[in-house]
Design a protein around this motif. Structure first.
Motif, PDB file in Angstrom:
ATOM      1  N   CYS A   1     -17.460  -4.223 -38.573  1.00  0.00           N
ATOM      2  CA  CYS A   1     -16.429  -2.822 -39.256  1.00  0.00           C
ATOM      3  C   CYS A   1     -15.122  -3.191 -38.910  1.00  0.00           C
ATOM      4  N   ARG A   2     -14.391  -4.204 -39.428  1.00  0.00           N
ATOM      5  CA  ARG A   2     -13.304  -5.055 -38.841  1.00  0.00           C
ATOM      6  C   ARG A   2     -12.251  -4.024 -39.132  1.00  0.00           C
ATOM      7  N   ASN A   3     -12.256  -2.964 -39.903  1.00  0.00           N
ATOM      8  CA  ASN A   3     -11.118  -2.075 -39.916  1.00  0.00           C
ATOM      9  C   ASN A   3     -11.365  -0.843 -39.240  1.00  0.00           C
ATOM     10  N   LEU A   4     -12.343  -0.837 -38.765  1.00  0.00           N
ATOM     11  CA  LEU A   4     -12.642   0.517 -37.957  1.00  0.00           C
ATOM     12  C   LEU A   4     -11.658   0.495 -36.567  1.00  0.00           C
ATOM     13  N   ALA A   5     -10.734   1.632 -36.558  1.00  0.00           N
ATOM     14  CA  ALA A   5      -9.772   1.463 -35.504  1.00  0.00           C
ATOM     15  C   ALA A   5      -9.854   2.650 -34.583  1.00  0.00           C
ATOM     16  N   GLU A   6     -10.422   3.760 -35.072  1.00  0.00           N
ATOM     17  CA  GLU A   6     -10.785   5.095 -34.209  1.00  0.00           C
ATOM     18  C   GLU A   6     -12.126   5.601 -34.118  1.00  0.00           C
ATOM     19  N   VAL A   7     -12.273   6.120 -32.936  1.00  0.00           N
ATOM     20  CA  VAL A   7     -13.472   6.771 -32.945  1.00  0.00           C
ATOM     21  C   VAL A   7     -13.511   8.033 -32.228  1.00  0.00           C
ATOM     22  N   ILE A   8     -13.997   9.116 -32.811  1.00  0.00           N
ATOM     23  CA  ILE A   8     -13.699  10.593 -32.175  1.00  0.00           C
ATOM     24  C   ILE A   8     -15.113  10.921 -31.635  1.00  0.00           C
ATOM     25  N   LEU A   9     -15.275  11.261 -30.540  1.00  0.00           N
ATOM     26  CA  LEU A   9     -16.438  11.652 -29.909  1.00  0.00           C
ATOM     27  C   LEU A   9     -16.272  13.362 -29.962  1.00  0.00           C
ATOM     28  N   LEU A  10     -17.050  14.061 -30.821  1.00  0.00           N
ATOM     29  CA  LEU A  10     -17.106  15.435 -30.831  1.00  0.00           C
ATOM     30  C   LEU A  10     -17.738  16.254 -29.457  1.00  0.00           C
TER      31      LEU A  10
ATOM     32  N   ALA B   1     -21.389  -1.783 -29.485  1.00  0.00           N
ATOM     33  CA  ALA B   1     -21.779  -1.186 -30.833  1.00  0.00           C
ATOM     34  C   ALA B   1     -20.790  -1.319 -31.789  1.00  0.00           C
ATOM     35  N   PHE B   2     -19.425  -1.695 -31.270  1.00  0.00           N
ATOM     36  CA  PHE B   2     -18.247  -1.977 -32.108  1.00  0.00           C
ATOM     37  C   PHE B   2     -17.779  -3.314 -31.812  1.00  0.00           C
ATOM     38  N   SER B   3     -18.599  -4.097 -31.822  1.00  0.00           N
ATOM     39  CA  SER B   3     -18.279  -5.687 -31.896  1.00  0.00           C
ATOM     40  C   SER B   3     -17.541  -6.030 -33.137  1.00  0.00           C
ATOM     41  N   ASP B   4     -16.533  -7.026 -33.094  1.00  0.00           N
ATOM     42  CA  ASP B   4     -15.771  -7.145 -34.157  1.00  0.00           C
ATOM     43  C   ASP B   4     -15.052  -6.499 -34.849  1.00  0.00           C
TER      44      ASP B   4
END
Length: 320
Positions: free
Chosen positions: A135-144, A175-178
């Motif tokens: 998911c090459r444009n995934l820049a931000e992950v929020i953990l709730l 989990a967020f490779s590439d």
């Protein structure tokens, strides 16, 4: 899709490219079979029954549904199979239920969903596999929720529970490779939301002065951690100079103070009323103040311990 069946067959609607544009999963369905809608390239809208019985979305169930842009996983789902939404290249919005039952997100579940830029992960999830690889444009992950914080070690970088993060995301955030992941945020709004409005405003007023903490217009509070990329492509979550940990310590100390204050006031009022009610003769209004008692410090310590933050507020209790 209508009817009262409980599961769909493997590849039930696979490669229905011409006519199938919308699908509604009835509440009776408990499992979507492997490849159920795989290759339905014109499918734009999937509606799950919010209070349905669906528990499992099978392997590659919506793989290569190229027109799909948004999906909301219902709270009843416990498992997303491998490659469930793999290759949905126009998928921009994935919503997980905050208080849902989802635990496992399978390998490659959202692999190559290249339009995805932000993602929120609920506290129920325990395993992601290589779910978001490519998911090459995934820049931000929020953990709730606060589950990714080690509330016993808020004085340094140990504030972030890296053991839990590695267990969930895999070593090096595999989990967020590439992905071009730059930031992981932890949402901290629930405890503040439970405070009385005056206390909440007091806490929120301090947040702009806390480094690496963010208060949004809708009242959500986030603690931010930078994601550092290593030479061989793996990633690591880092708290530079323990800035986030220091701000977290300050924020949670403020919250605890207000929780303790409100708990003490309520307890004092309850004891006061109880003493008046138990008086042998009716208490006149001008005499009621004589029945009031203050909460002793040992009791305040017990309340503080109940709140889960023993050690934060000794100076406050001692009057400093």
């Amino acid at each position: 899709m209508m009817g009262c069946f409980s599961s769909s067959e493997t590849n039930a609607f696979c490669d229905c490219t011409a006519l199938l544009q919308q699908v509604s999963i009835p509440p009776s369905v408990t499992e979507l079979g492997d490849g159920a809608f795989s290759g339905c390239s014109n499918l734009t809208d999937v509606q799950f029954a919010h209070k349905g019985a669906l528990q499992v979305i099978g392997n590659y169930a919506f793989c290569n549904c190229l027109a799909l842009q948004q999906v909301s996983i219902p709270p009843s789902v416990t498992e997303l199979g491998d490659g469930a939404f793999r290759g949905c290249s126009n998928l921009t919005d994935v919503q997980f239920a905050h208080e849902g039952a989802l635990q496992v997100v399978g390998n490659d579940a959202f692999c190559n969903c290249t339009a995805l830029q932000q993602l929120s992960i609920p506290p129920s999830v325990t395993k992601l596999g290589h779910a978001f690889m490519g998911c090459r444009n995934l820049a931000e992950v929020i953990l709730l929720g606060e589950g990714f914080l080690d509330l016993d070690h808020l004085s340094g970088e140990a504030a972030l529970n890296k053991t839990k993060i590695n267990e969930m995301f895999g070593p090096g955030l595999s989990a967020f490779s590439d992905c071009r992941l730059t930031t992981i945020k932890i949402e901290l709004s629930q405890r503040v939301a439970r405070l009385p409005i005056e206390c909440r405003r007091s806490v929120e007023g301090e947040i702009p002065d806390m480094q690496r903490l963010e208060l949004t217009q809708d009242g959500n509070i986030f603690a931010s951690y930078a994601v550092i990329r290593r030479l061989l492509g793996s990633m690591n979550v880092q708290d530079t100079n323990n800035q986030t940990a220091a701000s977290l310590h300050r924020l949670l100390r403020l919250i605890s103070f207000h929780e303790l204050k409100e708990s003490s006031i309520l307890t004092e009022l309850a004891i006061w009323k109880s003493r008046i009610d138990q008086a042998t003769t009716p208490v006149q209004p001008k005499e009621r103040s004589e029945y009031r008692v203050l909460i002793p410090d040992p009791a305040k310590c017990l309340i503080m311990e109940y709140c889960g933050f023993t050690g934060f507020l000794e100076p406050t209790i001692e009057g400093d």
